[in-house]
Design a protein around this motif. Structure first.
Motif, PDB file in Angstrom:
ATOM      1  N   UNK A  35       0.854  -1.189   0.000  1.00  7.69           N
ATOM      2  CA  UNK A  35       0.000   0.000   0.000  1.00  7.69           C
ATOM      3  C   UNK A  35       0.885   1.231   0.000  1.00  7.69           C
ATOM      4  N   UNK A  36       0.661   2.115  -0.974  1.00 13.58           N
ATOM      5  CA  UNK A  36       1.413   3.367  -0.992  1.00 13.58           C
ATOM      6  C   UNK A  36       0.495   4.486  -0.528  1.00 13.58           C
ATOM      7  N   UNK A  37       0.914   5.148   0.545  1.00 15.78           N
ATOM      8  CA  UNK A  37       0.133   6.253   1.086  1.00 15.78           C
ATOM      9  C   UNK A  37      -0.043   6.114   2.585  1.00 15.78           C
ATOM     10  N   UNK A  38      -0.343   7.236   3.255  1.00 21.55           N
ATOM     11  CA  UNK A  38      -0.536   7.213   4.698  1.00 21.55           C
ATOM     12  C   UNK A  38      -1.901   7.705   5.127  1.00 21.55           C
ATOM     13  N   UNK A  39      -2.866   7.710   4.216  1.00 16.24           N
ATOM     14  CA  UNK A  39      -4.193   8.244   4.491  1.00 16.24           C
ATOM     15  C   UNK A  39      -5.022   7.280   5.334  1.00 16.24           C
ATOM     16  N   UNK A  62       4.220  10.094   4.315  1.00 19.06           N
ATOM     17  CA  UNK A  62       3.919  10.864   5.522  1.00 19.06           C
ATOM     18  C   UNK A  62       4.478  10.181   6.758  1.00 19.06           C
ATOM     19  N   UNK A  63       4.877  10.977   7.721  1.00 16.20           N
ATOM     20  CA  UNK A  63       5.293  10.421   9.002  1.00 16.20           C
ATOM     21  C   UNK A  63       4.085  10.145   9.896  1.00 16.20           C
ATOM     22  N   UNK A 155       7.772   4.899   6.969  1.00 12.31           N
ATOM     23  CA  UNK A 155       7.345   6.285   6.919  1.00 12.31           C
ATOM     24  C   UNK A 155       8.400   7.165   6.249  1.00 12.31           C
ATOM     25  N   UNK A 156       7.937   8.301   5.757  1.00 13.15           N
ATOM     26  CA  UNK A 156       8.819   9.249   5.085  1.00 13.15           C
ATOM     27  C   UNK A 156       9.541   8.577   3.922  1.00 13.15           C
ATOM     28  N   UNK A 157       8.824   7.733   3.210  1.00 12.74           N
ATOM     29  CA  UNK A 157       9.349   7.038   2.036  1.00 12.74           C
ATOM     30  C   UNK A 157       8.572   7.507   0.804  1.00 12.74           C
TER      31      UNK A 157
END
Length: 552
Positions: A35-39, A62-63, A155-157
């Motif tokens: 999964x790409x994303x931090x939502x 996102x962190x 995170x932060x990737x």
């Protein structure tokens, strides 16, 4: 800061290549679903994968996880709550559980909060759901999901958008980030607000507004003269530096371009803003800071709005617990930075960071101007001065939200395009995987000069729906010829009009769970996503609490 980090990643990647592996190559990571994303959609998708017994990795630029749901949007845009099921409803039940604890009410007694929500009470004691919340509570719920399900998160990737997506047999084989980490999976989910993985994989998408003609819609394209909400100039206000004199020049933040013909398509997208968590409680209040490069001339138009007698300043200081707000745009000149985001969806990371910073400075400057400029009407200035940022929110970012409200960026052109006809129930939408119910809602996209010489906004649309509608499985699937193993639950395949309703956080969580369900069933059955037996998908979704049909 993100700009500097991204630049450092690029330098490190270059150093690894230049020195022939002097730096140790990062280890490749592999899982069933990447999964790409931090939502919020990313988190619910990951939880669903784990609960169905498969491995998953979240790769997040996102962190902080949770997107807007943890980024200030605590006065939830929910529509009909009966259509919110599965993990999305579980999120709001877990919020309820936190606020059911006395220690959560640090700055306010629960009895003093009231119970104002959108259309229903904020707290539903019978169903143990709470729809209104503080940012840090929402983020804690998402982190609880991650911890309890032992989900691996990087995170932060940041996806290498130029050469980081490797294809194989019509699908994605792996993605690589700017730090050099490689993630290999069987199915991929793009859960970003921007759709970067989708775009980098070569999937078709749209930015801007289609013409009404394209899908035979009524509320798409340019909407000059349509004034649905209160976000327009109700008084005749001159756009010129010297009022009434075009030769004196045009004030900042007003376009001199032709707005376009009603109903025609364009490149414009609805305005962004930060959803601020504010408080008037002195013990927890941080005064509005003066931003970098503060320029009071940027707010001359706003000053004229107040001088005209407009006084709806605090209409969208929506209350969340502990004497805080979710403060949203309201009025003709407010937190929406109209017309300053058109290039955001396709922009480089560096350019996006510039746009985000510009939005931050704009909004900080606006609040500082309202609270401090002596030209502001004294009643407004004195009242705004009582407010500030909540000291106990976003504590690692000077109390400013981590997430800009990306109301709309890219929209996939997928297997099925959801349109105004689906959300208004003119179509019998096929193969539903969730439901939406919120108003067709677009914020303004431009501020222009009318033929009569006065200023006006354009693009704000609010069309109420008669009942909840279905969201098709095909609207999160690319066309099969473009990508066979990608699901897109946020930048869904929808027209600008339909997306205006779909784009709500509860719906993103619903679609994240449904995307993950489809991914796992595809892996287990060996069937491609486009060949997946819908009845089997439907059965699993309903078993897991998703609402696919609504009847009163």
């Amino acid at each position: 800061m993100k700009n500097q980090l991204i630049g450092l990643m690029i330098l490190l990647s270059t150093a690894m290549t230049s020195f022939g592996g002097t730096l140790e190559k990062p280890i490749d990571k592999e899982a069933d679903v990447i999964i790409y994303g931090g939502t919020s959609a990313a988190v619910t998708a990951a939880v669903q994968v784990v609960r169905m017994g498969k491995s998953v990795i979240i790769v997040s630029p996102d962190e902080h996880l949770g997107g807007l749901s943890a980024g200030g949007l605590g006065f939830s845009d929910t529509g009909n709550k009966e259509t919110i099921g599965g993990l999305s409803r579980e999120f709001y039940q877990r919020v309820y559980d936190y606020y059911d604890q006395e220690e959560t009410w640090e700055w306010q007694k629960k009895s003093e909060y009231g119970n104002k929500g959108q259309g229903t009470p904020a707290i539903d004691g019978d169903k143990r759901t709470m729809w209104i919340f503080e940012p840090h509570i929402a983020e804690q719920v998402f982190e609880d999901f991650i911890r309890e399900n032992q989900i691996e998160v990087y995170r932060d990737e940041w996806l290498d958008r130029e050469k980081g997506v490797i294809g194989e047999d019509g699908g994605i084989q792996s993605i690589t980030t700017l730090s050099g980490k490689k993630f290999i999976g069987k199915v991929f989910i793009d859960a970003t607000y921007e759709g970067d993985l989708m775009a980098s994989a070569g999937v078709s998408y749209m930015v801007g507004r289609e013409s009404n003609e394209r899908y035979d819609e009524n509320w798409n394209g340019v909407q000059t003269g349509v004034l649905h909400h209160d976000h327009w100039f109700k008084s005749d206000i001159s756009p010129y530096v010297v009022p009434g004199d075009p030769l004196s020049g045009v004030l900042p933040l007003i376009s001199v371009a032709d707005p376009g013909e009603k109903g025609e398509g364009d490149h414009r997208i609805q305005a962004y803003c930060f959803r601020l968590c504010m408080t008037d409680l002195p013990e927890n209040r941080v005064p509005f800071p003066q931003p970098e490069n503060y320029d009071p001339s940027q707010y001359e138009l706003m000053l004229r709005v107040f001088q005209s007698g407009w006084r709806e300043t605090f209409t969208k200081f929506d209350p969340v617990p502990n004497r805080k707000t979710d403060t949203n745009n309201h009025g003709p000149f407010s937190s929406d930075n109209i017309g300053k985001n058109y290039d955001y969806p396709d922009a480089s990371y560096e350019r996006r960071e510039e746009i985000i910073k510009q939005h931050e400075n704009y909004q900080k400057g606006m609040l500082y101007f309202m609270a401090n400029d002596p030209r502001m009407p004294s009643d407004v200035r004195e009242e705004v001065s009582q407010w500030g940022l909540a000291k106990d929110e976003f504590v690692d970012n000077d109390n400013w939200p981590h997430q800009l409200y990306i109301r709309e960026a890219r929209r996939m052109i997928g297997k099925y395009v959801l349109t105004e006809h689906d959300v208004t129930l003119k179509y019998d939408t096929p193969d539903p995987i969730g439901m939406g119910s919120y108003t067709i809602d677009s914020h303004n996209v431009q501020r222009y000069i009318k033929p009569d010489g006065f200023v006006q906004n354009e693009g704000d649309i609010g069309v109420h729906l008669k009942a909840p509608y279905k969201i098709a499985f095909g609207s999160i699937l690319p066309k099969e010829k473009e990508c066979t193993n990608l699901l897109v639950p946020v930048c869904v395949s929808a027209s600008h009009t339909a997306f205006g309703s779909v784009r709500m956080e509860p719906v993103f969580m619903i679609l994240g769970q449904s995307a993950a369900t489809a991914a796992v069933l595809s892996i287990e059955s060996g069937e491609g996503l486009h060949q997946l037996d819908y009845e089997k998908l439907k059965g699993q979704l309903e078993e897991d609490g998703q609402v696919l049909n609504y009847e009163k």
